[in-house]
Design a protein around this motif. Structure first.
Motif, PDB file in Angstrom:
ATOM      1  N   VAL A  75       0.837  -1.192   0.000  1.00  0.00           N
ATOM      2  CA  VAL A  75       0.000   0.000   0.000  1.00  0.00           C
ATOM      3  C   VAL A  75       0.879   1.251   0.000  1.00  0.00           C
ATOM      4  N   ASP A  76       0.514   2.207  -0.845  1.00  0.00           N
ATOM      5  CA  ASP A  76       1.134   3.528  -0.886  1.00  0.00           C
ATOM      6  C   ASP A  76       0.037   4.561  -0.625  1.00  0.00           C
ATOM      7  N   PHE A  77       0.273   5.434   0.355  1.00  0.00           N
ATOM      8  CA  PHE A  77      -0.722   6.445   0.710  1.00  0.00           C
ATOM      9  C   PHE A  77      -0.097   7.832   0.566  1.00  0.00           C
ATOM     10  N   PRO A  78      -0.368   8.529  -0.537  1.00  0.00           N
ATOM     11  CA  PRO A  78       0.209   9.871  -0.725  1.00  0.00           C
ATOM     12  C   PRO A  78      -0.378  10.861   0.269  1.00  0.00           C
ATOM     13  N   VAL A  79       0.485  11.481   1.048  1.00  0.00           N
ATOM     14  CA  VAL A  79       0.064  12.505   2.004  1.00  0.00           C
ATOM     15  C   VAL A  79       0.118  13.886   1.363  1.00  0.00           C
ATOM     16  N   ALA A  80       1.181  14.135   0.587  1.00  0.00           N
ATOM     17  CA  ALA A  80       1.338  15.406  -0.116  1.00  0.00           C
ATOM     18  C   ALA A  80       1.682  15.109  -1.572  1.00  0.00           C
ATOM     19  N   LYS A  81       0.712  14.494  -2.265  1.00  0.00           N
ATOM     20  CA  LYS A  81       0.901  14.078  -3.653  1.00  0.00           C
ATOM     21  C   LYS A  81       2.154  13.224  -3.765  1.00  0.00           C
ATOM     22  N   GLU A  82       3.087  13.580  -4.673  1.00  0.00           N
ATOM     23  CA  GLU A  82       4.299  12.761  -4.839  1.00  0.00           C
ATOM     24  C   GLU A  82       5.437  13.194  -3.912  1.00  0.00           C
ATOM     25  N   LYS A  83       5.244  14.244  -3.140  1.00  0.00           N
ATOM     26  CA  LYS A  83       6.317  14.729  -2.267  1.00  0.00           C
ATOM     27  C   LYS A  83       6.507  13.840  -1.039  1.00  0.00           C
ATOM     28  N   TRP A  84       5.423  13.283  -0.534  1.00  0.00           N
ATOM     29  CA  TRP A  84       5.494  12.490   0.703  1.00  0.00           C
ATOM     30  C   TRP A  84       4.481  11.363   0.600  1.00  0.00           C
ATOM     31  N   ILE A  85       4.963  10.125   0.531  1.00  0.00           N
ATOM     32  CA  ILE A  85       4.107   8.957   0.381  1.00  0.00           C
ATOM     33  C   ILE A  85       4.445   7.966   1.488  1.00  0.00           C
ATOM     34  N   ILE A  86       3.449   7.612   2.277  1.00  0.00           N
ATOM     35  CA  ILE A  86       3.636   6.571   3.290  1.00  0.00           C
ATOM     36  C   ILE A  86       3.455   5.212   2.620  1.00  0.00           C
ATOM     37  N   GLN A  87       4.338   4.271   2.921  1.00  0.00           N
ATOM     38  CA  GLN A  87       4.287   2.951   2.289  1.00  0.00           C
ATOM     39  C   GLN A  87       4.363   1.855   3.343  1.00  0.00           C
TER      40      GLN A  87
ATOM     41  N   LYS B   5      11.185  17.855  -8.338  1.00  0.00           N
ATOM     42  CA  LYS B   5      11.309  17.058  -9.561  1.00  0.00           C
ATOM     43  C   LYS B   5      12.722  16.530  -9.805  1.00  0.00           C
ATOM     44  N   THR B   6      13.630  16.737  -8.862  1.00  0.00           N
ATOM     45  CA  THR B   6      15.019  16.283  -9.044  1.00  0.00           C
ATOM     46  C   THR B   6      15.493  15.367  -7.912  1.00  0.00           C
ATOM     47  N   PHE B   7      14.988  15.555  -6.689  1.00  0.00           N
ATOM     48  CA  PHE B   7      15.399  14.746  -5.544  1.00  0.00           C
ATOM     49  C   PHE B   7      14.376  13.643  -5.293  1.00  0.00           C
ATOM     50  N   THR B   8      14.851  12.429  -5.102  1.00  0.00           N
ATOM     51  CA  THR B   8      14.000  11.316  -4.713  1.00  0.00           C
ATOM     52  C   THR B   8      14.551  10.696  -3.437  1.00  0.00           C
ATOM     53  N   TYR B   9      13.668  10.166  -2.625  1.00  0.00           N
ATOM     54  CA  TYR B   9      14.089   9.507  -1.389  1.00  0.00           C
ATOM     55  C   TYR B   9      13.169   8.332  -1.101  1.00  0.00           C
TER      56      TYR B   9
ATOM     57  N   LEU C 172      18.674   7.651  -1.684  1.00  0.00           N
ATOM     58  CA  LEU C 172      18.600   9.065  -2.031  1.00  0.00           C
ATOM     59  C   LEU C 172      19.044   9.215  -3.475  1.00  0.00           C
ATOM     60  N   GLY C 173      18.394  10.107  -4.198  1.00  0.00           N
ATOM     61  CA  GLY C 173      18.760  10.301  -5.593  1.00  0.00           C
ATOM     62  C   GLY C 173      18.603  11.740  -6.021  1.00  0.00           C
ATOM     63  N   PHE C 174      19.437  12.137  -6.967  1.00  0.00           N
ATOM     64  CA  PHE C 174      19.356  13.472  -7.570  1.00  0.00           C
ATOM     65  C   PHE C 174      19.617  13.313  -9.061  1.00  0.00           C
ATOM     66  N   SER C 175      18.770  13.894  -9.887  1.00  0.00           N
ATOM     67  CA  SER C 175      18.954  13.749 -11.327  1.00  0.00           C
ATOM     68  C   SER C 175      18.499  15.011 -12.048  1.00  0.00           C
ATOM     69  N   ARG C 176      19.163  15.265 -13.169  1.00  0.00           N
ATOM     70  CA  ARG C 176      18.778  16.347 -14.072  1.00  0.00           C
ATOM     71  C   ARG C 176      18.695  15.772 -15.476  1.00  0.00           C
ATOM     72  N   GLY C 177      17.513  15.271 -15.809  1.00  0.00           N
ATOM     73  CA  GLY C 177      17.319  14.666 -17.123  1.00  0.00           C
ATOM     74  C   GLY C 177      18.306  13.547 -17.368  1.00  0.00           C
ATOM     75  N   GLU C 178      18.897  13.533 -18.549  1.00  0.00           N
ATOM     76  CA  GLU C 178      19.883  12.524 -18.911  1.00  0.00           C
ATOM     77  C   GLU C 178      21.319  13.027 -18.746  1.00  0.00           C
ATOM     78  N   THR C 179      21.487  14.242 -18.226  1.00  0.00           N
ATOM     79  CA  THR C 179      22.837  14.817 -18.139  1.00  0.00           C
ATOM     80  C   THR C 179      23.550  14.483 -16.837  1.00  0.00           C
ATOM     81  N   PHE C 180      22.792  14.284 -15.740  1.00  0.00           N
ATOM     82  CA  PHE C 180      23.447  14.051 -14.452  1.00  0.00           C
ATOM     83  C   PHE C 180      22.523  13.247 -13.547  1.00  0.00           C
ATOM     84  N   SER C 181      23.076  12.230 -12.904  1.00  0.00           N
ATOM     85  CA  SER C 181      22.323  11.466 -11.901  1.00  0.00           C
ATOM     86  C   SER C 181      23.277  10.961 -10.827  1.00  0.00           C
ATOM     87  N   LEU C 182      22.817  11.036  -9.597  1.00  0.00           N
ATOM     88  CA  LEU C 182      23.584  10.552  -8.450  1.00  0.00           C
ATOM     89  C   LEU C 182      22.629   9.775  -7.548  1.00  0.00           C
ATOM     90  N   GLN C 183      22.944   8.502  -7.303  1.00  0.00           N
ATOM     91  CA  GLN C 183      22.122   7.638  -6.473  1.00  0.00           C
ATOM     92  C   GLN C 183      22.962   7.065  -5.336  1.00  0.00           C
TER      93      GLN C 183
END
Length: 329
Positions: free
Chosen positions: A101-113, A159-163, A205-216
Motif C-alpha cells: 500500500v502507498d498512501f500519498p500525504v502530499a501528492k508525490e512529495k510524501w508517500i507513506i508505504q 522534480k530532481t530529488f528522490t528519497y 537518495l537520488g538526484f537527477s537532471r534529465g539525462e545529463t546528471f544522476s547521483l544515487q
C-alpha cells in the motif's frame, strides 16, 4: 480486451572447470486484466526447472512452480495491491501472501508505504557460484523463501530529488550460508539455514537532471537476531553502503563512478569460533564515448585506491585493474 501480457522463456547452460554442469529453464507467463479506470487483476504462471550434474555424482533436480494472483487498485489518493501466490517447491506446497500500500500525504512529495511480501529466491549452482566463486561443489540445492514486512516513506522533491526509507523485518527460510572450510583453507561449504530472522533498514537518495546528471546512493543494514541451524550468519554482510554517479560531461561523453562500502562478514576460525573480516572500501570510475550512433567506446577503472580486502576469508579481491572495449548496437 484490456489485457497486457509478456511471456518469457529463458534457458541457461552453465559449467565450471571441474566437469560440473547445470541446465536451467524458466518459463514466465504474466497477465494483467484492466477492469475500469483504476482496477486491475494480475495473474501469472512461472515454472523454474534446474538440473545440476556434479562430476561422477548423481544429478540433483530443483524445481519450483508458482501461480501468482493479485488485485491492484490505483487512485490519486491510494495505491493498493493484495494477492496470494500458490507455490510448489519441489512438490511441497506453500501459500505466499502479498500486501502493498502507498498512501500519498502530499501528492508525490510524501508517500507513506507499507508492505508484507513473500517470494522465493531460486537456488542453483550458477547463482551460488556468482555469489561465492570459491565454494565447494554443492551436495544439495534449495530455494530460499523470503518474508519481508516493512513500513516507510518515499517521495520526490523539486522534480530532481528522490528519497525512499523502509524499516521492517526480514525472514530467510533455507537460505544458503557460505561457511569456510577450516581444514582445506580457501574453500566454502554451503549450509542451508532453516530460518534466519533480522531487523532491516533500507534507504535511498537520488538526484537527477534529465539525462545529463544522476547521483544515487543507498544503505542496507541487517541486525540478525534469531536463527535455527547455525550459531551465526556466516558470510552475510550486515551493513552495505553504495553510491553511483553518471554525468554527461559534454555531448557524447559520459563519466561514471561507483562507490561500495560494507562491514565485514563473519567467518569461522580453525578452533570453530567466529570472527569478523575488516570492512571494505572500493571505488570505481569509467568513461563512455559515443563515436557514431551505433558505436560506443568505453573504459572502466576498478578499485582505484588499490584497496586490499576480502569479501570471503583468505580470498583477496583484485587490486587496481582496467578494462576497455567497444559496444556496437
Amino acid at each position: 480486451f484490456g489485457l497486457n501480457y509478456h511471456p518469457k522463456l529463458r534457458i541457461d547452460i552453465f559449467s565450471d572447470n571441474r566437469k560440473n554442469s547445470e541446465s536451467n529453464a524458466v518459463l514466465d507467463l504474466p497477465l494483467i486484466k484492466n477492469v475500469g479506470k483504476g482496477l486491475a487483476l494480475k495473474f501469472g504462471f512461472n515454472a523454474d526447472f534446474t538440473r545440476f550434474t556434479p562430476d561422477n555424482l548423481e544429478a540433483i533436480n530443483n524445481n519450483i512452480i508458482t501461480t501468482p494472483a493479485a488485485l491492484q487498485f490505483k487512485t490519486p489518493n491510494l495505491r493498493f495491491q493484495a494477492g496470494l501466490t500458490p507455490a510448489w517447491d519441489n512438490g511441497l506446497f506453500r501459500l505466499l501472501p502479498s500486501f502493498l500500500v502507498d498512501f500519498p500525504v502530499a501528492k508525490e512529495k510524501w508517500i507513506i508505504q507499507a508492505g508484507w511480501i513473500s517470494y522465493f529466491n531460486k537456488g542453483n549452482y550458477q547463482q551460488f557460484a556468482a555469489i561465492n566463486p570459491f565454494l565447494a561443489v554443492p551436495t544439495a540445492l534449495k530455494n530460499t523463501r523470503m518474508v519481508e514486512r516493512y513500513v516507510g516513506f518515499k517521495g520526490t522533491l523539486f522534480k530532481t530529488f528522490t528519497y525512499n526509507a523502509k524499516f521492517g523485518s526480514a525472514e530467510f527460510n533455507n537460505t544458503p550460508l557460505f561457511v569456510n572450510d577450516v581444514n582445506s583453507g580457501k574453500s566454502f561449504n554451503i549450509i542451508f539455514e532453516e530460518q534466519l530472522q533480522a531487523v532491516q533498514i533500507q534507504g535511498e537518495l537520488g538526484f537527477s537532471r534529465g539525462e545529463t546528471f544522476s547521483l544515487q546512493s543507498g544503505i542496507n543494514w541487517y541486525s540478525f537476531n534469531k536463527q535455527t541451524t547455525e550459531d551465526r550468519a556466516w558470510g552475510m554482510i550486515p551493513l552495505e553502503l553504495n553510491a553511483h554517479l553518471r554525468w554527461m560531461i559534454m555531448k557524447d561523453l559520459w563519466f561514471k563512478s561507483d562507490l561500495f562500502l560494507w562491514d565485514g562478514p563473519l567467518y569461522k576460525k580453525p578452533d570453530g569460533s567466529g570472527d569478523r573480516l575488516p570492512g571494505a572500501f572500493d571505488l570505481n570510475a569509467g568513461v563512455e564515448f559515443r563515436i557514431t550512433k551505433q558505436l560506443m567506446f568505453w573504459a572502466q577503472f576498478n578499485n582505484i585506491t588499490n584497496s586490499k580486502y576480502q569479501r570471503w576469508n583468505q580470498c583477496y579481491v583484485y587490486g587496481f585493474n582496467m578494462l576497455g572495449g567497444v559496444r556496437l548496437s
